[in-house]
Design a protein around this motif. Structure first.
Motif, PDB file in Angstrom:
ATOM      1  N   LEU A   3       0.844  -1.195   0.000  1.00 49.21           N
ATOM      2  CA  LEU A   3       0.000   0.000   0.000  1.00 49.21           C
ATOM      3  C   LEU A   3       0.877   1.243   0.000  1.00 49.21           C
ATOM      4  O   LEU A   3       1.898   1.298   0.689  1.00 49.21           O
ATOM      5  N   THR A   4       0.493   2.231  -0.774  1.00 48.99           N
ATOM      6  CA  THR A   4       1.238   3.488  -0.805  1.00 48.99           C
ATOM      7  C   THR A   4       0.871   4.341   0.395  1.00 48.99           C
ATOM      8  O   THR A   4      -0.155   4.121   1.057  1.00 48.99           O
ATOM      9  N   SER A   5       1.696   5.333   0.678  1.00 54.28           N
ATOM     10  CA  SER A   5       1.411   6.262   1.778  1.00 54.28           C
ATOM     11  C   SER A   5       0.091   6.974   1.557  1.00 54.28           C
ATOM     12  O   SER A   5      -0.676   7.212   2.497  1.00 54.28           O
ATOM     13  N   PHE A   6      -0.195   7.303   0.287  1.00 55.68           N
ATOM     14  CA  PHE A   6      -1.451   7.984  -0.047  1.00 55.68           C
ATOM     15  C   PHE A   6      -2.645   7.086   0.267  1.00 55.68           C
ATOM     16  O   PHE A   6      -3.655   7.542   0.823  1.00 55.68           O
ATOM     17  N   GLU A   7      -2.555   5.793  -0.086  1.00 54.68           N
ATOM     18  CA  GLU A   7      -3.647   4.854   0.176  1.00 54.68           C
ATOM     19  C   GLU A   7      -3.880   4.672   1.669  1.00 54.68           C
ATOM     20  O   GLU A   7      -5.022   4.604   2.125  1.00 54.68           O
ATOM     21  N   LYS A   8      -2.790   4.599   2.446  1.00 54.30           N
ATOM     22  CA  LYS A   8      -2.924   4.456   3.895  1.00 54.30           C
ATOM     23  C   LYS A   8      -3.590   5.695   4.498  1.00 54.30           C
ATOM     24  O   LYS A   8      -4.473   5.592   5.348  1.00 54.30           O
TER      25      LYS A   8
ATOM     26  N   GLY B 217      10.591  -2.372  12.890  1.00 50.02           N
ATOM     27  CA  GLY B 217       9.966  -1.071  13.106  1.00 50.02           C
ATOM     28  C   GLY B 217       8.492  -1.197  13.452  1.00 50.02           C
ATOM     29  O   GLY B 217       7.698  -0.307  13.171  1.00 50.02           O
ATOM     30  N   ASP B 218       8.100  -2.321  14.072  1.00 49.59           N
ATOM     31  CA  ASP B 218       6.701  -2.610  14.389  1.00 49.59           C
ATOM     32  C   ASP B 218       6.395  -2.121  15.813  1.00 49.59           C
ATOM     33  O   ASP B 218       6.623  -2.819  16.795  1.00 49.59           O
ATOM     34  N   VAL B 219       5.846  -0.920  15.922  1.00 51.20           N
ATOM     35  CA  VAL B 219       5.598  -0.303  17.224  1.00 51.20           C
ATOM     36  C   VAL B 219       4.643  -1.138  18.074  1.00 51.20           C
ATOM     37  O   VAL B 219       4.895  -1.387  19.253  1.00 51.20           O
ATOM     38  N   ASN B 220       3.528  -1.569  17.468  1.00 54.10           N
ATOM     39  CA  ASN B 220       2.531  -2.310  18.244  1.00 54.10           C
ATOM     40  C   ASN B 220       3.119  -3.599  18.806  1.00 54.10           C
ATOM     41  O   ASN B 220       2.911  -3.938  19.979  1.00 54.10           O
ATOM     42  N   GLN B 221       3.848  -4.334  17.963  1.00 55.18           N
ATOM     43  CA  GLN B 221       4.414  -5.606  18.409  1.00 55.18           C
ATOM     44  C   GLN B 221       5.491  -5.381  19.476  1.00 55.18           C
ATOM     45  O   GLN B 221       5.600  -6.141  20.440  1.00 55.18           O
ATOM     46  N   VAL B 222       6.303  -4.336  19.291  1.00 51.37           N
ATOM     47  CA  VAL B 222       7.358  -4.040  20.262  1.00 51.37           C
ATOM     48  C   VAL B 222       6.754  -3.750  21.635  1.00 51.37           C
ATOM     49  O   VAL B 222       7.218  -4.258  22.648  1.00 51.37           O
ATOM     50  N   MET B 223       5.703  -2.910  21.662  1.00 54.41           N
ATOM     51  CA  MET B 223       5.072  -2.579  22.945  1.00 54.41           C
ATOM     52  C   MET B 223       4.480  -3.820  23.616  1.00 54.41           C
ATOM     53  O   MET B 223       4.541  -3.983  24.833  1.00 54.41           O
ATOM     54  N   LEU B 224       3.896  -4.704  22.799  1.00 53.12           N
ATOM     55  CA  LEU B 224       3.311  -5.921  23.348  1.00 53.12           C
ATOM     56  C   LEU B 224       4.392  -6.821  23.946  1.00 53.12           C
ATOM     57  O   LEU B 224       4.283  -7.289  25.084  1.00 53.12           O
TER      58      LEU B 224
ATOM     59  N   GLU C 101     -18.360   7.559  23.019  1.00 51.24           N
ATOM     60  CA  GLU C 101     -17.394   8.577  22.637  1.00 51.24           C
ATOM     61  C   GLU C 101     -16.191   7.810  22.093  1.00 51.24           C
ATOM     62  O   GLU C 101     -15.819   6.762  22.629  1.00 51.24           O
ATOM     63  N   ILE C 102     -15.593   8.291  21.005  1.00 51.71           N
ATOM     64  CA  ILE C 102     -14.448   7.580  20.447  1.00 51.71           C
ATOM     65  C   ILE C 102     -13.239   8.503  20.338  1.00 51.71           C
ATOM     66  O   ILE C 102     -13.374   9.715  20.164  1.00 51.71           O
ATOM     67  N   MET C 103     -12.065   7.910  20.467  1.00 51.38           N
ATOM     68  CA  MET C 103     -10.798   8.617  20.272  1.00 51.38           C
ATOM     69  C   MET C 103      -9.969   7.790  19.311  1.00 51.38           C
ATOM     70  O   MET C 103      -9.643   6.633  19.608  1.00 51.38           O
ATOM     71  N   VAL C 104      -9.649   8.371  18.181  1.00 54.87           N
ATOM     72  CA  VAL C 104      -8.886   7.659  17.155  1.00 54.87           C
ATOM     73  C   VAL C 104      -7.414   7.995  17.322  1.00 54.87           C
ATOM     74  O   VAL C 104      -7.026   9.166  17.292  1.00 54.87           O
ATOM     75  N   GLY C 105      -6.594   6.971  17.510  1.00 57.72           N
ATOM     76  CA  GLY C 105      -5.162   7.175  17.672  1.00 57.72           C
ATOM     77  C   GLY C 105      -4.473   7.422  16.345  1.00 57.72           C
ATOM     78  O   GLY C 105      -5.091   7.377  15.276  1.00 57.72           O
ATOM     79  N   ALA C 106      -3.183   7.678  16.395  1.00 57.48           N
ATOM     80  CA  ALA C 106      -2.396   7.921  15.185  1.00 57.48           C
ATOM     81  C   ALA C 106      -2.202   6.610  14.438  1.00 57.48           C
ATOM     82  O   ALA C 106      -2.127   5.536  15.027  1.00 57.48           O
ATOM     83  N   ILE C 107      -2.109   6.697  13.105  1.00 53.10           N
ATOM     84  CA  ILE C 107      -1.857   5.515  12.291  1.00 53.10           C
ATOM     85  C   ILE C 107      -0.387   5.131  12.413  1.00 53.10           C
ATOM     86  O   ILE C 107       0.496   5.990  12.376  1.00 53.10           O
ATOM     87  N   MET C 108      -0.120   3.841  12.617  1.00 49.83           N
ATOM     88  CA  MET C 108       1.232   3.311  12.705  1.00 49.83           C
ATOM     89  C   MET C 108       1.379   2.277  11.599  1.00 49.83           C
ATOM     90  O   MET C 108       0.878   1.156  11.736  1.00 49.83           O
ATOM     91  N   ASP C 109       2.013   2.651  10.515  1.00 48.79           N
ATOM     92  CA  ASP C 109       2.100   1.833   9.308  1.00 48.79           C
ATOM     93  C   ASP C 109       0.684   1.592   8.783  1.00 48.79           C
ATOM     94  O   ASP C 109       0.110   2.465   8.160  1.00 48.79           O
ATOM     95  N   THR C 110       0.097   0.411   9.037  1.00 47.52           N
ATOM     96  CA  THR C 110      -1.277   0.162   8.590  1.00 47.52           C
ATOM     97  C   THR C 110      -2.200  -0.146   9.763  1.00 47.52           C
ATOM     98  O   THR C 110      -3.264  -0.730   9.570  1.00 47.52           O
ATOM     99  N   GLN C 111      -1.823   0.227  10.967  1.00 43.10           N
ATOM    100  CA  GLN C 111      -2.634  -0.064  12.142  1.00 43.10           C
ATOM    101  C   GLN C 111      -3.109   1.217  12.816  1.00 43.10           C
ATOM    102  O   GLN C 111      -2.344   2.178  12.944  1.00 43.10           O
TER     103      GLN C 111
END
Length: 528
Positions: free
Chosen positions: A194-199, A336-343, A218-228
């Motif tokens: 996926l391109t940066s534009f598509e993400k 560079g997988d932020v979600n996996q690293v934190m887990l 009520e919802i809070m949308v976090g920042a996109i991290m790669d495709t997550q």
């Protein structure tokens, strides 16, 4: 420039007004003239004037009727009423329609232009105020969006321990009783990344669509991290916690219906964590969503998955698994997988926590971990800061947060490097292979050429292109061999040597494995 329409049944009067306006220094233009009220209504709908000079007494549809009709479909148009009759009844009726300017015929040039200037200034002032309000709303929305991302990021970093749902309720203006996390990801349906534009397009669509279909939370949308994208759902009433699964499924079903209409060349998958009644527990829900998503990605036909076990993210590895956890952590940092690293980081520190270890022991473990990370970054060719000096403050919580903060910074640094430098290095490696395929090149020589260690070069190459170094080299050599076979004057032995092989029998076996035909059979089929 403001647009002016003149409506009057007397042609000389229309022309006189138009001439005065055109000869003035005001930033206006006359866009048309109407001889009666009916045509004035039609022209107002077609040309969208800002100001209409409207004669009150006209045959058929008079000026008052025309004003009422135009106000129904465009209440923003301003009117300057013109009349030869100074009667209170006429003035009162148009005043009720919001008309403020009323001039008598024959009017002087000064009266006409003064009236026009007052209305023009009022429109410009109002538009300026609207623009300022719009800018204020946009800035406020941006500030709220940034604040929400910060809140979600703090949650992922486990830094909301001191914030209660009561405080969240005060900030949001609604009563919050519980919350849970969803983790969204976008997976391409083809081998093309996926391109940066598509993400970014998907991320913006997700934010907009969730805010439009989610009404019970009520919802809070976090920042996109790669495709997550992590999204926090805050429940407004106590009953919602018990009904969270039903509510979540309804949201997801509606979301997928709208997602299909976007025709994106990707699949959307969603992991859902369990709901919690205390803000500091929301980190658990996030890690449950991560684990649910990981399991979901192993089953291609499912679109979403709920966490099957509370607190799964905090199950502690046994003594024999420490090295395995450490290896997984290093690999996730490299990716560079932020979600996996934190887990995995939580699993890493959980083990030490169960031992009732002293802060000095925790610090020693962290120091060793960051030494390994530093060496790995060096092997990758990534310039990094020196190994962090984590202070032994005696407070384990402070030490853990310091380690986690530095680790997150490292991963983000690796992400930038992968997006910018790694792609260039790997393309340079591909160019090297395509230029030197006929030589006795090796993984080590290619890695040395791009200044990476062979181990990480091999991993990065496969991550990027989906092929091992040797598989790609073989593809290039066989492709070149096929092209050489089109020349009937060249023998198989010559072709074998020209593409980098020194053993014709081995060349023949490799060729047949990739093409299904021996070199001789391939030449018979293609060269006639």
């Amino acid at each position: 420039m403001l647009k002016i329409l003149i409506a009057d049944d007397e042609i000389l009067e229309r022309k006189a007004v138009a001439k005065i306006i055109k000869g003035s220094k005001l930033d206006v233009t006359v866009i048309g003239e109407a001889p009666n009220g009916r045509i004035a209504i039609e022209m107002a709908g077609k040309f969208k004037p800002d100001i209409i000079f409207m004669d009150i007494k006209m045959p058929g549809t008079d000026g008052v009727q025309a004003v009422k009709a135009i106000k129904k479909f465009d209440p923003g148009i301003r009117f300057i009423m013109v009349s030869a009759f100074n009667t209170f009844e006429y003035a009162k009726e148009v005043m009720q329609q919001g008309v403020k300017e009323y001039i008598l015929k024959p009017s002087s040039k000064k009266d006409l232009l003064d009236s026009l200037q007052r209305v023009a200034e009022e429109i410009i002032s109002e538009r300026k105020q609207q623009e300022e309000q719009q800018n204020l709303r946009e800035n406020l929305n941006r500030a709220v969006s940034i604040a929400q991302k910060e809140w979600v990021s703090s949650l992922l970093m486990n830094q909301v321990q001191d914030m209660t749902f009561d405080e969240w309720s005060q900030l949001l203006g609604v009563e919050i009783t519980s919350g849970y996390m969803m983790l969204f990801t976008l997976k391409p349906t083809s081998e093309t990344e996926l391109t940066s534009f598509e993400k970014e397009k998907w991320y913006n669509w997700l934010k907009k669509t969730l805010k439009s279909i989610v009404v019970k939370h009520e919802i809070m949308v976090g920042a996109i991290m790669d495709t997550q994208v992590p999204v926090l759902f805050l429940c407004k009433i106590s009953a919602e916690k018990n009904q969270f699964r039903t509510n979540a499924e309804t949201i997801i079903e509606n979301l997928y219906l709208l997602f299909k209409k976007e025709n994106m060349k990707a699949d959307m998958r969603i992991g859902i964590g369990l709901p919690y009644t205390f803000a500091h527990e929301l980190t658990k829900s996030y890690h449950e969503a991560v684990l649910a998503l990981e399991e979901l990605l192993k089953t291609p036909n499912r679109k979403f998955s709920f966490s099957s076990k509370q607190g799964t993210a905090y199950e502690m590895p046994s003594d024999s698994e420490i090295m395995k956890v450490e290896k997984k952590l290093l690999d996730s940092v490299r990716q560079g997988d932020v979600n996996q690293v934190m887990l995995i980081f939580d699993s890493f520190v959980s083990k030490h926590g169960t031992l009732n270890a002293k802060p000095s022991f925790i610090k020693k473990s962290f120091d060793e971990l960051f030494i390994l990370i530093s060496r790995m970054l060096h092997d990758l060719g990534i310039n990094s800061e020196r190994i962090p000096n984590l202070e032994d403050s005696g407070d384990i919580r402070t030490l853990l947060e310091s380690g986690k903060t530095h680790l997150l910074a490292v991963v983000q640094h690796v992400q930038v490097w992968r997006n910018n430098h790694a792609k260039g290095m790997l393309q340079k490696a591909k160019d090297y292979i395509e230029t030197h395929y006929a030589e006795a090149i090796t993984l080590e020589s290619a890695a040395e050429y791009v200044e990476l260690s062979p181990f990480y070069f091999s991993k990065l190459f496969k991550d990027r292109f989906g092929l091992t170094f040797i598989d790609y080299l073989t593809e290039i050599r066989i492709k070149k061999a096929k092209a050489e076979m089109l020349d009937p004057g060249k023998s198989m032995k010559e072709i074998c040597y020209s593409v980098g092989y020194r053993d014709p029998n081995y060349f023949s076996r490799v060729f047949k494995k990739l093409t299904g035909l021996s070199p001789s059979e391939f030449r018979k089929v293609t060269v006639k």
